[in-house]
Design a protein around this motif. Structure first.
Motif, PDB file in Angstrom:
ATOM      1  N   GLU A 197     -24.671  51.711 -82.080  1.00 57.65           N
ATOM      2  CA  GLU A 197     -25.646  52.198 -83.303  1.00 57.65           C
ATOM      3  C   GLU A 197     -24.980  53.055 -83.934  1.00 57.65           C
ATOM      4  O   GLU A 197     -25.075  53.178 -85.184  1.00 57.65           O
ATOM      5  N   GLU A 218     -35.209  46.082 -86.309  1.00 59.54           N
ATOM      6  CA  GLU A 218     -34.269  45.134 -86.098  1.00 59.54           C
ATOM      7  C   GLU A 218     -34.576  43.849 -86.637  1.00 59.54           C
ATOM      8  O   GLU A 218     -34.134  43.027 -87.164  1.00 59.54           O
ATOM      9  N   ILE A 239     -37.727  50.188 -82.020  1.00 62.89           N
ATOM     10  CA  ILE A 239     -36.344  49.988 -82.509  1.00 62.89           C
ATOM     11  C   ILE A 239     -36.443  48.224 -82.748  1.00 62.89           C
ATOM     12  O   ILE A 239     -35.792  48.122 -84.138  1.00 62.89           O
ATOM     13  N   GLU A 287     -30.143  52.489 -88.564  1.00 59.80           N
ATOM     14  CA  GLU A 287     -29.327  52.365 -87.438  1.00 59.80           C
ATOM     15  C   GLU A 287     -28.900  53.501 -87.061  1.00 59.80           C
ATOM     16  O   GLU A 287     -28.806  54.102 -85.828  1.00 59.80           O
ATOM     17  N   HIS A 332     -31.534  55.077 -84.982  1.00 60.85           N
ATOM     18  CA  HIS A 332     -31.801  54.134 -83.301  1.00 60.85           C
ATOM     19  C   HIS A 332     -30.551  55.035 -82.364  1.00 60.85           C
ATOM     20  O   HIS A 332     -31.109  55.247 -81.485  1.00 60.85           O
ATOM     21  N   TYR A 342     -32.261  44.805 -76.697  1.00 64.81           N
ATOM     22  CA  TYR A 342     -32.996  45.539 -76.337  1.00 64.81           C
ATOM     23  C   TYR A 342     -34.286  44.842 -75.487  1.00 64.81           C
ATOM     24  O   TYR A 342     -34.756  45.560 -74.448  1.00 64.81           O
TER      25      TYR A 342
HETATM   26 FE   LIG Z   1     -30.207  49.295 -84.522  1.00 68.74          FE
END
Ligand SMILES: [Fe+2]
Ligand SMILES: [Fe+2]
Length: 263
Positions: A45, A170, A166, A77, A80, A147
């Motif tokens: 990330e 995404e 997150i 990102e 994240h 994830y």
């Molecule tokens: Fe990400």
């Protein structure tokens, strides 16, 4: 299939973490395998801005819709990575700028020449943005799925909440990349052929270019090495099949199978 870019940009935001109880990891820490996955995810990330460097030297920078999205994408990102850094920090691990700095000192010579290669290829074909969009869609699909798999494996309520947030972002990245890829591929059989060729030859899981092979293999086998993981990989390949001219590539499942066979 057309995503409203203005809406995506309007919704773009720093990940909300103010109410996440990072202190809970003190009394209930994550297992070592989950932490190992999170180190990988943190680093990748955090590397997004370097991927952005490679995209912007191509023709993609001429498209204001793409650049508006990329500005928001790299910002999201970044946060994240910072959110995962807080999880690592709660476990007494190095994270954030100092960890990223160590990683960037170790980047290979290939990393130095990549912008020149991308720029040169972009001068030879106008279809590189189509390749990038399809590539980005696959990377975002696999990242989001990773994830999801980590939530299942770690079984930790605080991590679950953080990763779900997150994953929602995404999902919006997926919408953009897949929609752009669809439009660009549908408009050009040449773009389809080039995208097929380059993906088949060069696609590898996100982070493969910068993370040690041992870590790529570990992440893949921990998250996608069991029956549920393989089912998720197949589902992503089926989604990818729906992009014009990209059916039957089986990129994710095929890559995993080769990786596991070598191991
Ligand atoms: Fe990400
Ligand atoms: Fe993303």
């Amino acid at each position: 299939m057309r995503t409203n870019v203005a809406t995506l940009i309007e919704r773009s935001a720093r990940l909300e973490t103010q109410d996440i109880d990072f202190g809970a990891f003190g009394s209930r820490p994550l297992d070592p395998s989950s932490l190992r996955c999170l180190r990988y995810m943190h680093d990748v990330e955090g590397h997004t801005i370097c991927y952005l460097r490679d995209i912007l030297v191509t023709r993609a920078h001429r498209d204001p819709e793409i650049t508006a999205f990329l500005a928001c994408w790299s910002y999201e990102e970044h946060w994240h990575g910072q959110a995962i850094a807080q999880v690592l920090e709660a476990h007494g691990e190095e994270s954030g700028a100092s960890r990223l700095s160590t990683m960037r000192q170790k980047l290979s010579r290939n990393d130095s020449i990549r912008p020149a290669v991308f720029s040169a290829v972009s001068a030879l074909t106008r279809h590189l943005p189509a390749v990038h969009m399809a590539w980005g869609a696959l990377n975002e699909w696999t990242t989001q799925a990773g994830y999801g798999r980590l939530i299942e494996k770690a079984q930790h309520p605080v991590l679950t909440e953080l990763l779900r947030r997150i994953m929602r972002q995404e999902g919006r990245h997926i919408d953009f990349y897949a929609s752009q890829a669809h439009t660009r591929l549908a408009a050009s059989p040449s773009a389809q052929r080039l995208t097929r060729q380059l993906l088949r030859r060069w696609w590898a899981p996100v982070g493969s270019g910068v993370m040690p092979k041992s870590e790529v293999r570990f992440l893949a086998s921990h998250l996608f090495g069991d029956d549920q993981g393989l089912e998720v990989a197949r589902r992503i390949d089926r989604q990818f099949d729906r992009l014009p001219g990209l059916d039957g590539l089986e990129l994710f499942e095929g890559t995993l199978a080769r990786m596991f066979a070598r191991a």
